[in-house]
Scaffold this active site. Structure first.
Site, PDB file in Angstrom:
ATOM      1  N   LYS A 162       5.230  94.724  31.800  1.00 55.20           N
ATOM      2  CA  LYS A 162       4.294  94.481  33.132  1.00 55.20           C
ATOM      3  C   LYS A 162       5.194  94.348  34.473  1.00 55.20           C
ATOM      4  CE  LYS A 162       2.983  90.145  34.273  1.00 55.20           C
ATOM      5  NZ  LYS A 162       2.338  88.798  34.109  1.00 55.20           N
ATOM      6  N   ARG A 203       4.410  92.847  38.141  1.00 57.94           N
ATOM      7  CA  ARG A 203       3.465  91.998  39.000  1.00 57.94           C
ATOM      8  C   ARG A 203       3.541  92.539  40.513  1.00 57.94           C
ATOM      9  NH1 ARG A 203       0.414  87.524  39.194  1.00 57.94           N
ATOM     10  NH2 ARG A 203       0.626  86.962  37.020  1.00 57.94           N
TER      11      ARG A 203
HETATM   12  C1  R5P Z   1       3.447  84.826  33.603  1.00 59.36           C
HETATM   13  O1  R5P Z   1       4.770  85.181  33.835  1.00 59.36           O
HETATM   14  C2  R5P Z   1       2.679  84.010  32.820  1.00 59.36           C
HETATM   15  O2  R5P Z   1       3.546  83.757  31.683  1.00 59.36           O
HETATM   16  C3  R5P Z   1       1.397  84.488  32.539  1.00 59.36           C
HETATM   17  O3  R5P Z   1       1.509  85.730  31.847  1.00 59.36           O
HETATM   18  C4  R5P Z   1       0.484  84.727  33.599  1.00 59.36           C
HETATM   19  O4  R5P Z   1       0.651  83.514  34.546  1.00 59.36           O
HETATM   20  C5  R5P Z   1      -0.714  84.717  33.450  1.00 59.36           C
HETATM   21  O5  R5P Z   1      -1.712  84.852  34.614  1.00 59.36           O
HETATM   22  P1  R5P Z   1      -3.091  85.618  34.879  1.00 59.36           P
HETATM   23  O6  R5P Z   1      -3.827  85.328  33.702  1.00 59.36           O
HETATM   24  O7  R5P Z   1      -3.479  85.434  35.994  1.00 59.36           O
HETATM   25  O8  R5P Z   1      -2.351  87.188  34.480  1.00 59.36           O
END
Ligand code: R5P
Length: 314
Positions: free
Chosen positions: A196, A198
Site C-alpha cells: 500500500k 499512502r
Molecule cells: C496504518 O499504517 C495503520 O496500520 C492502519 O492501516 C491505518 O491507520 C488505518 O487507517 P484507515 O482505516 O483510515 O485506512
C-alpha cells in the site's frame, strides 16, 4: 509500605468508563470515586477520592478522540493521585493515539509520537500498559516501563471456528506484516501482503499482492481501522486477484472515523471484529463484533502486582 503490597484501586478515566468498570469487575474491586468536570471555559477539573492516599492506583483511559482532552484528563488524574499520596500510579492506556506520527513525512512535520511520549512521562506511570501499539518501537521513547500487551490471542479465538483451510490472512500494508504473521501462525494459515502507498492523510492506493489469494477466503488483519480506506483498498486488490467475496476483517482498535461505516458497508464483508480498547457503542449502522480486552488488562495488572511474568499473556 511496599508499593506492590498497597491496596489496588482502579480509577476510571472519562474516555472509557465502561472498560474501567469491566477491568475492576475482573479484579473484584470497586472503582475509585473521582470527579471530572468541565469549566465554562473548557478546562478539565479533576478530583480523586482521598482514599487514593497510600494506595496503588491504575488509571484506565485510552487516548481516544478527542485525543487532546483524553491525554490531559489522564495526566490530571495522575497528578491528583500523586498529590493525594498514592504510593504508585500505573495507567492502562489500551489505545495510544499519535503513534502513526512515528516519522516525519516532510521536513516541517512534528514527530507526534515523541511528543506524546514526553507528555506521558510527566504522569510518572509505573508501568504504562498499552495494547497493540501501532509502533512497538515507540517504547524506546519512554524512559519509564511500558508493558506491551496484545489482543491477538483474543481475536484469534474469536474467529478461529469460522475459518477453514481455504482462508488466507492478509496484511493490508507492509506495516501489518508482523501482525499478520502472528495471526497466520496461530491459525496455521498462509498469508499474503498488500503493498500500500499512502498518498496523503486521507488517500491510500494498493499496488500489488505478495502471496496467493485466488479461491481463498481473505481475513484482513490490521492494528486499527480508522476511515476504512486501507481495508477497502487492500480488499479491492485481493478480489481482483480472485479471492472469495466472503471477507473477515479483524483489528485491535476500532476508531471508525468519518465515513468508515458507509465504506465498510459497501464491501463484501461477513464479519468485522474489533476490541473495546476504544468505546464501541451498540447503535452502529454496520454490525461490528466486539471482543473485550478487560480480562487481558486485569490479568496484566494482577501479574505485575504479584511479580509474575506477563510474557505468558502473548
Ligand atoms: C496504518 O499504517 C495503520 O496500520 C492502519 O492501516 C491505518 O491507520 C488505518 O487507517 P484507515 O482505516 O483510515 O485506512
Amino acid at each position: 509500605m511496599d508499593a506492590t503490597l498497597a491496596k489496588l484501586e482502579i480509577l476510571a478515566g472519562p474516555a472509557h468508563a465502561d472498560l474501567a468498570a469491566a477491568v475492576a469487575r475482573e479484579l473484584r474491586v470497586t472503582p475509585l470515586y473521582r470527579q471530572v468536570t468541565c469549566t465554562d471555559d473548557g478546562e478539565r477539573l479533576v478530583r480523586v477520592d482521598e482514599s487514593a492516599r497510600g494506595r496503588s492506583v491504575v488509571i484506565v483511559q485510552p487516548i481516544a478522540s478527542p485525543v487532546g482532552d483524553s491525554l490531559l484528563e489522564l495526566l490530571l488524574l495522575a497528578d491528583a493521585c500523586w498529590r493525594i499520596g498514592a504510593l504508585r500510579v500505573a495507567a492502562a492506556v489500551p489505545y495510544l493515539g499519535y503513534l502513526r506520527q512515528d516519522r516525519r513525512a516532510y521536513p516541517g512535520d512534528a514527530l507526534g509520537s515523541r511528543v506524546l511520549a514526553d507528555a506521558l512521562a510527566t504522569g510518572r506511570f509505573l508501568p504504562l500498559f498499552v495494547v497493540d501499539p501501532h509502533t512497538p518501537g515507540v517504547e524506546a521513547a519512554f524512559s519509564r516501563p511500558v508493558e506491551m500487551l496484545s489482543a491477538v490471542p483474543l481475536l484469534v479465538e474469536a474467529i478461529r471456528e469460522q475459518l477453514g483451510p481455504d482462508a488466507v490472512i492478509v496484511a493490508p500494508d507492509l506495516g501489518a506484516t508482523k501482525l499478520a504473521r502472528r495471526f497466520a501462525r496461530r491459525l496455521r494459515l498462509p498469508m499474503a501482503i498488500v503493498y500500500k502507498e499512502r498518498l496523503g492523510p486521507t488517500d491510500v492506493r494498493a499496488h500489488h499482492v505478495i502471496g496467493d489469494v485466488a479461491g481463498r477466503k481473505p481475513v484482513i488483519v490490521d492494528d486499527m481501522i480508522s476511515t476504512g480506506r486501507t481495508i477497502a483498498a487492500a480488499l479491492e486488490l485481493v478480489l481482483e486477484q480472485g479471492a472469495l467475496r466472503d471477507v473477515v476483517v479483524v483489528a485491535t482498535h476500532g476508531l471508525f472515523m468519518g465515513s468508515a461505516f458507509e465504506r465498510l458497508g459497501s464491501l463484501p464483508l461477513s464479519r468485522v471484529v474489533v476490541t473495546d480498547t476504544l468505546p464501541q457503542p451498540g447503535n452502529r449502522p454496520f454490525p461490528v463484533e466486539v471482543v473485550s480486552v478487560a480480562p487481558l488488562l486485569a490479568e496484566a495488572v494482577r501479574r505485575t502486582r504479584a511479580g509474575e511474568s506477563i510474557a505468558a499473556l502473548e
